[in-house]
Design an enzyme around this catalytic site. Structure first.
Site, PDB file in Angstrom:
ATOM      1  N   SER A 127      45.729  37.746  37.335  1.00 53.78           N
ATOM      2  CA  SER A 127      46.305  37.584  36.003  1.00 53.78           C
ATOM      3  C   SER A 127      45.256  37.811  34.929  1.00 53.78           C
ATOM      4  O   SER A 127      44.063  37.548  35.136  1.00 53.78           O
ATOM      5  CB  SER A 127      46.867  36.163  35.879  1.00 53.78           C
ATOM      6  OG  SER A 127      47.139  35.841  34.531  1.00 53.78           O
ATOM      7  N   TYR A 151      46.340  26.907  35.328  1.00 53.56           N
ATOM      8  CA  TYR A 151      46.840  28.121  35.973  1.00 53.56           C
ATOM      9  C   TYR A 151      45.772  29.207  35.966  1.00 53.56           C
ATOM     10  O   TYR A 151      45.484  29.829  36.996  1.00 53.56           O
ATOM     11  CB  TYR A 151      48.099  28.620  35.258  1.00 53.56           C
ATOM     12  CG  TYR A 151      48.510  30.009  35.688  1.00 53.56           C
ATOM     13  CD1 TYR A 151      49.021  30.242  36.957  1.00 53.56           C
ATOM     14  CD2 TYR A 151      48.366  31.090  34.823  1.00 53.56           C
ATOM     15  CE1 TYR A 151      49.387  31.521  37.360  1.00 53.56           C
ATOM     16  CE2 TYR A 151      48.723  32.368  35.215  1.00 53.56           C
ATOM     17  CZ  TYR A 151      49.229  32.578  36.482  1.00 53.56           C
ATOM     18  OH  TYR A 151      49.579  33.837  36.879  1.00 53.56           O
ATOM     19  N   LYS A 155      43.698  31.190  39.224  1.00 54.69           N
ATOM     20  CA  LYS A 155      43.564  32.630  39.457  1.00 54.69           C
ATOM     21  C   LYS A 155      42.093  33.041  39.512  1.00 54.69           C
ATOM     22  O   LYS A 155      41.694  33.866  40.343  1.00 54.69           O
ATOM     23  CB  LYS A 155      44.305  33.415  38.375  1.00 54.69           C
ATOM     24  CG  LYS A 155      45.819  33.314  38.476  1.00 54.69           C
ATOM     25  CD  LYS A 155      46.343  33.874  39.804  1.00 54.69           C
ATOM     26  CE  LYS A 155      47.849  33.869  39.880  1.00 54.69           C
ATOM     27  NZ  LYS A 155      48.361  34.385  41.176  1.00 54.69           N
TER      28      LYS A 155
END
Length: 338
Positions: A127, A151, A155
Site C-alpha cells: 500500500s 494499518y 504493511k
C-alpha cells in the site's frame, strides 16, 4: 505465463476476484482462499459466469496453518498472490492488535507454508500508506518510508519481513506492489467492490449514497493544503490493477528476483473531484457535507508510475470518469443481488 495454479489469499475480495478473473481468462487456474469476513460467497458463481470455468475456493482463514498446508498439498501451486488482510485505516486505530495479528502474522504463516511446499514466488498486496505523510510528490519507490496509522505500520512491517526473507534465501522472488486507491468494477458488472459492512473507502461510500442507502457523502476535512481543501489521492481502476498483478507474476517467473513497484496512475484527484465525477456518472448531483479531519489521514499522495513502466511494462489506461461509470454500472446491476 508459466504457472499452472496460483493461490489467491483473500481471492473472493474486491481486488482478488478481479485478478482471479484475469488469470482464468489466460488459462491459469486460480485457487481462492477466503474466510468471507468481508466478501461474499456469491462471488464464486459470478466468477464462473465470467470465465466459463469452475472456480476452486477453499474457505479458510489466513491464520489457519493446517488449512494453508492442506491447500498446498492438494493443488500444484507454484505462485501466490497475497491479498488477505484487514485494510481500514480508521478501524486499525481502534483495533491495532487485530491488524498486527492478521496482517503481519498472516504473511509470516503464509510464507512458512510456501517455504514448506517449495513455493517461492509471491506477489504481496502492499500500500501507498508505507510512505507515511511524505512531502515528496509524485511519490517514487525511493521515497522515505513511514506510517501514520496501525494499518500502514502493518504493511511496512510486512515489507520488512519480505526484504529480510529475500536476503536470507535467494529462492524467494517477491513482488511488492504498493497500491494507491483501487476503485471501479469489472465490465461484466458481475464483480465489484461490495463490502459486507459500512464502507471505509471513498468510492463505495459514494456509491451507497448514489443508490440511496446512505444520506450523503461525508467529506473529512476541507482545510488541507490542496487546491480545494479536500484530500487528494491517486485512484486506479481495479482492472488496471489486476493487469499489474499479472505483469508482476510474469516478471517474477521470467527473472527470478523480486521488485518493488507503485501501482497508480500518476495523477491525484480530490475528494470533491471524485464526488463530482460520480455525480456525472449517475446523472445528478450527490449530496455531501464537511466533517472534521480523521486521525491518520494524509493531505495528498499520488504515484510516480515510471518504475512500473520500466520494470513491468505497466501503465494504467482508465481515467476517473471510467472508474466512476464502471462503479455505478456495477451498483445498478447488483441491485437486489446478494
Amino acid at each position: 505465463m508459466s504457472q499452472d495454479h496460483v493461490l489467491l489469499t483473500g481471492g473472493a475480495g474486491f481486488i482478488g476476484s478481479h485478478v482471479a478473473a484475469e488469470l482464468a481468462m489466460r488459462n491459469v487456474v486460480p485457487v481462492l482462499l477466503d474466510n468471507f469476513a468481508n466478501s461474499r460467497r456469491s462471488v464464486i458463481g459470478r466468477l464462473e459466469r465470467i470465465t466459463g470455468h469452475p472456480v476452486i475456493c477453499e474457505e479458510a482463514d489466513i491464520l489457519d496453518a493446517d488449512a494453508l498446508a492442506g491447500v498446498f498439498a492438494r493443488y500444484p501451486i507454484n505462485a501466490v498472490v497475497h491479498f488477505a488482510a484487514l485494510k481500514a485505516v480508521g478501524e486499525s486505530l481502534e483495533r491495532p492488535l487485530d491488524y498486527f495479528q492478521t496482517n503481519v502474522s498472516g504473511l509470516i504463516g503464509l510464507m512458512q507454508a510456501m517455504q514448506n511446499a517449495g513455493v517461492f514466488t509471491l506477489v504481496f498486496s502492499s500500500s501507498a500508506t508505507v510512505y507515511g505523510d511524505t512531502a515528496r510528490l509524485p511519490i517514487p519507490e525511493t521515497a522515505p518510508l513511514g506510517y501514520k496509522n496501525p494499518y500502514g505500520f502493518t504493511k511496512l512491517a510486512c515489507e520488512q519481513v519480505i526484504e529480510q526473507a529475500e536476503e536470507a534465501d535467494n529462492r524467494w522472488a517477491i513482488g511488492r506492489l504498493r497500491y494507491f486507491n483501487p476503485v471501479g468494477a469489472h465490465p461484466s458488472c458481475l464483480i465489484g467492490e461490495d463490502p459486507n459492512d459500512s464502507p471505509n473507502n471513498l468510492m463505495p461510500y459514494i456509491a451507497k449514497v448514489a443508490a440511496g442507502e446512505l444520506p450523503e457523502v461525508r467529506i473529512f476535512g476541507d482545510d488541507y493544503p490542496t487546491p480545494d481543501g479536500t484530500g487528494v489521492r491517486d485512484y486506479i481502476h481495479v482492472c488496471d490493477l489486476a493487469d499489474g498483478h499479472l505483469k508482476s507474476l510474469d516478471v517474477l517467473h521470467r527473472e527470478g528476483r523480486g521488485h518493488v513497484v507503485n501501482l497508480g496512475t500518476g495523477r491525484g484527484h480530490s475528494v470533491k473531484e471524485v464526488v463530482d465525477a460520480y455525480s456525472r456518472a449517475v446523472g445528478r448531483d450527490l449530496p455531501w457535507s464537511i466533517h472534521p479531519r480523521r486521525d491518520g489521514d494524509v493531505a495528498a499522495n499520488w504515484a510516480d508510475p515510471a518504475c512500473a513502466m520500466d520494470l513491468l511494462g505497466f501503465q494504467a489506461t482508465r481515467d476517473l470518469d471510467d472508474m466512476c461509470r464502471s462503479s455505478w454500472n456495477w451498483i445498478q446491476a447488483s441491485a437486489g443481488r446478494e
